[in-house]
Design an enzyme around this catalytic site. Sequence first.
Site, PDB file in Angstrom:
ATOM      1  N   MET A   1       0.846  -1.196   0.000  1.00 56.47           N
ATOM      2  CA  MET A   1       0.000   0.000   0.000  1.00 56.47           C
ATOM      3  C   MET A   1       0.884   1.250   0.000  1.00 56.47           C
ATOM      4  O   MET A   1       0.415   2.348   0.320  1.00 56.47           O
ATOM      5  CB  MET A   1      -0.941  -0.007   1.209  1.00 56.47           C
ATOM      6  CG  MET A   1      -1.893  -1.204   1.162  1.00 56.47           C
ATOM      7  SD  MET A   1      -3.404  -0.988   2.100  1.00 56.47           S
ATOM      8  CE  MET A   1      -2.762  -0.703   3.718  1.00 56.47           C
ATOM      9  N   GLY A   2       2.160   1.077  -0.338  1.00 55.98           N
ATOM     10  CA  GLY A   2       3.056   2.228  -0.437  1.00 55.98           C
ATOM     11  C   GLY A   2       3.566   2.689   0.920  1.00 55.98           C
ATOM     12  O   GLY A   2       3.509   1.955   1.904  1.00 55.98           O
ATOM     13  N   ASN A   3       4.082   3.940   0.933  1.00 52.96           N
ATOM     14  CA  ASN A   3       4.738   4.480   2.123  1.00 52.96           C
ATOM     15  C   ASN A   3       5.821   3.483   2.583  1.00 52.96           C
ATOM     16  O   ASN A   3       5.844   3.034   3.717  1.00 52.96           O
ATOM     17  CB  ASN A   3       3.726   4.765   3.243  1.00 52.96           C
ATOM     18  CG  ASN A   3       4.339   5.698   4.282  1.00 52.96           C
ATOM     19  OD1 ASN A   3       4.458   5.358   5.442  1.00 52.96           O
ATOM     20  ND2 ASN A   3       4.785   6.847   3.844  1.00 52.96           N
TER      21      ASN A   3
ATOM     22  N   HIS B   1       9.533  -3.247   3.480  1.00 51.04           N
ATOM     23  CA  HIS B   1       9.071  -3.459   2.099  1.00 51.04           C
ATOM     24  C   HIS B   1      10.267  -3.690   1.161  1.00 51.04           C
ATOM     25  O   HIS B   1      10.211  -4.534   0.262  1.00 51.04           O
ATOM     26  CB  HIS B   1       8.323  -2.224   1.585  1.00 51.04           C
ATOM     27  CG  HIS B   1       7.039  -1.921   2.298  1.00 51.04           C
ATOM     28  ND1 HIS B   1       6.886  -0.840   3.124  1.00 51.04           N
ATOM     29  CD2 HIS B   1       5.849  -2.549   2.283  1.00 51.04           C
ATOM     30  CE1 HIS B   1       5.652  -0.815   3.595  1.00 51.04           C
ATOM     31  NE2 HIS B   1       4.996  -1.843   3.108  1.00 51.04           N
TER      32      HIS B   1
ATOM     33  N   GLN C   1     -10.584  -2.749   2.013  1.00 50.64           N
ATOM     34  CA  GLN C   1     -10.087  -3.466   3.192  1.00 50.64           C
ATOM     35  C   GLN C   1     -10.069  -2.587   4.435  1.00 50.64           C
ATOM     36  O   GLN C   1      -9.608  -3.009   5.487  1.00 50.64           O
ATOM     37  CB  GLN C   1      -8.715  -4.085   2.927  1.00 50.64           C
ATOM     38  CG  GLN C   1      -7.559  -3.100   2.839  1.00 50.64           C
ATOM     39  CD  GLN C   1      -6.262  -3.785   2.440  1.00 50.64           C
ATOM     40  OE1 GLN C   1      -6.082  -4.220   1.311  1.00 50.64           O
ATOM     41  NE2 GLN C   1      -5.319  -3.883   3.372  1.00 50.64           N
TER      42      GLN C   1
ATOM     43  N   LYS D   1       5.720 -11.490   7.082  1.00 52.42           N
ATOM     44  CA  LYS D   1       5.107 -12.264   8.168  1.00 52.42           C
ATOM     45  C   LYS D   1       4.510 -11.356   9.232  1.00 52.42           C
ATOM     46  O   LYS D   1       3.825 -11.838  10.124  1.00 52.42           O
ATOM     47  CB  LYS D   1       6.168 -13.165   8.827  1.00 52.42           C
ATOM     48  CG  LYS D   1       6.513 -14.390   8.024  1.00 52.42           C
ATOM     49  CD  LYS D   1       7.322 -15.328   8.904  1.00 52.42           C
ATOM     50  CE  LYS D   1       7.872 -16.480   8.103  1.00 52.42           C
ATOM     51  NZ  LYS D   1       8.717 -17.365   8.937  1.00 52.42           N
TER      52      LYS D   1
ATOM     53  N   ASP E   1       2.146  -9.345   8.895  1.00 52.17           N
ATOM     54  CA  ASP E   1       0.703  -9.544   8.727  1.00 52.17           C
ATOM     55  C   ASP E   1       0.464 -11.057   8.612  1.00 52.17           C
ATOM     56  O   ASP E   1       0.138 -11.570   7.541  1.00 52.17           O
ATOM     57  CB  ASP E   1       0.216  -8.793   7.486  1.00 52.17           C
ATOM     58  CG  ASP E   1       0.389  -7.297   7.646  1.00 52.17           C
ATOM     59  OD1 ASP E   1      -0.261  -6.714   8.526  1.00 52.17           O
ATOM     60  OD2 ASP E   1       1.208  -6.706   6.915  1.00 52.17           O
TER      61      ASP E   1
ATOM     62  N   SER F   1       6.371  -0.578  10.421  1.00 54.06           N
ATOM     63  CA  SER F   1       5.024  -0.445   9.872  1.00 54.06           C
ATOM     64  C   SER F   1       4.821   1.007   9.457  1.00 54.06           C
ATOM     65  O   SER F   1       5.335   1.925  10.116  1.00 54.06           O
ATOM     66  CB  SER F   1       3.983  -0.809  10.947  1.00 54.06           C
ATOM     67  OG  SER F   1       2.718  -0.311  10.585  1.00 54.06           O
ATOM     68  N   SER F   2       4.061   1.188   8.380  1.00 52.73           N
ATOM     69  CA  SER F   2       3.767   2.563   7.950  1.00 52.73           C
ATOM     70  C   SER F   2       3.014   3.312   9.043  1.00 52.73           C
ATOM     71  O   SER F   2       3.057   4.533   9.112  1.00 52.73           O
ATOM     72  CB  SER F   2       2.940   2.540   6.670  1.00 52.73           C
ATOM     73  OG  SER F   2       3.662   1.864   5.670  1.00 52.73           O
TER      74      SER F   2
HETATM   75  O1  PAF Z   1      -0.272  -5.828   3.392  1.00 56.24           O
HETATM   76  C1  PAF Z   1      -0.670  -4.902   2.659  1.00 56.24           C
HETATM   77  O2  PAF Z   1       0.008  -3.888   2.461  1.00 56.24           O
HETATM   78  C2  PAF Z   1      -2.038  -5.014   2.014  1.00 56.24           C
HETATM   79  O3  PAF Z   1      -2.953  -5.652   2.842  1.00 56.24           O
HETATM   80  C3  PAF Z   1      -2.005  -5.663   0.621  1.00 56.24           C
HETATM   81  C4  PAF Z   1      -1.525  -7.109   0.702  1.00 56.24           C
HETATM   82  C5  PAF Z   1      -1.090  -4.879  -0.297  1.00 56.24           C
HETATM   83  C6  PAF Z   1      -3.419  -5.688   0.010  1.00 56.24           C
HETATM   84  O4  PAF Z   1      -3.917  -4.400  -0.121  1.00 56.24           O
END
Ligand code: PAF
Length: 292
Positions: A26-28, A33, A74, A160, A162, A197-198
């Site tokens: 989701m960026g940031n 990442h 989501q 992991k 999430d 985490s963002s």
């Molecule tokens: O983990 C995330 O950043 C989001 O839940 C994902 C997997 C990109 C789905 O929007």
Amino acid sequence: MQLLHSVSELRARLAGEQSVAFVPTMGNLHEGHIELVRIARERGSCTKGTQSGNPQAGRGVVCVVVSIFVNPIQFGPNEDFDKYPRTLEADCAKLQGLADVVFAPAVEEMYPEKQSIFVEPPPISRELCGEFRPGHFQGVATVVLKLFNLVQPRVAVFGKKDYQQLSIIRQMVIQFNLPIEIVGAETARAADGLALSSRNQYLSDAERTESVMLSQTLRGMGAALQGGAAEYAALERGAGAALARRGWQVEYVSVRRQADLGVPEKGERKLVILAAARLGKTRLIDNLEVCL
Ligand code: PAF
């Protein structure tokens, strides 16, 4: 590296690619990442299921795709969809030299019509985070399936951190017969143990100092399990109460089976401790795998 915004550009760019390795985000972007992207290149360069042993093997053959999309379906109505940090330019700068394609669609591009067909995730999606974020995993599974259909990766990498998301996506890939290898990457942490985490940037200085208690609590529970503690419910209650006394609003602290996140029987050896708690307005999650 190419930045693409439309589905048609993406499909045209990826047509003919032999091996696509994919990191949905989701960026940031933070170091966690970036590590996923590095793993994507490495795993995408390997023959399926094997490590070639040569880090240069397959270089140039794999195409690494990162998607950046803050997925509205989501987020619950009272969640942080509007204020979720959107930093596309800085994200692209971080991905230079690491990704081949960045796919950053607008909401209308991903949802040209109102989504009325959803992936129905398994009952576990209503426990743990799902109990506090109704519909969240349905939104995640649906957008991930859409992204998989667009990118058609051979390998996809998820953090992991999430853990429940990763578990549900693994089940989705198996049950929908998707020819995608799912790789779970270890959680990247700050020096004091806080999972990156963002959402950490929402923390005040005092909250940031306190935030380390979440990973420390999990480590304490892990040590207790390693030491033979087997009363999971008592451990969970103790840890939750200790965090609450320090001012955390605890959603859950739970010992589960790694395999499917079910409640473990006594004697289960592959466990994971998962927790979610709020510090002020910021919701933090973390987990720790424990193998006995
Ligand atoms: O983990 C995330 O950043 C989001 O839940 C994902 C997997 C990109 C789905 O929007």
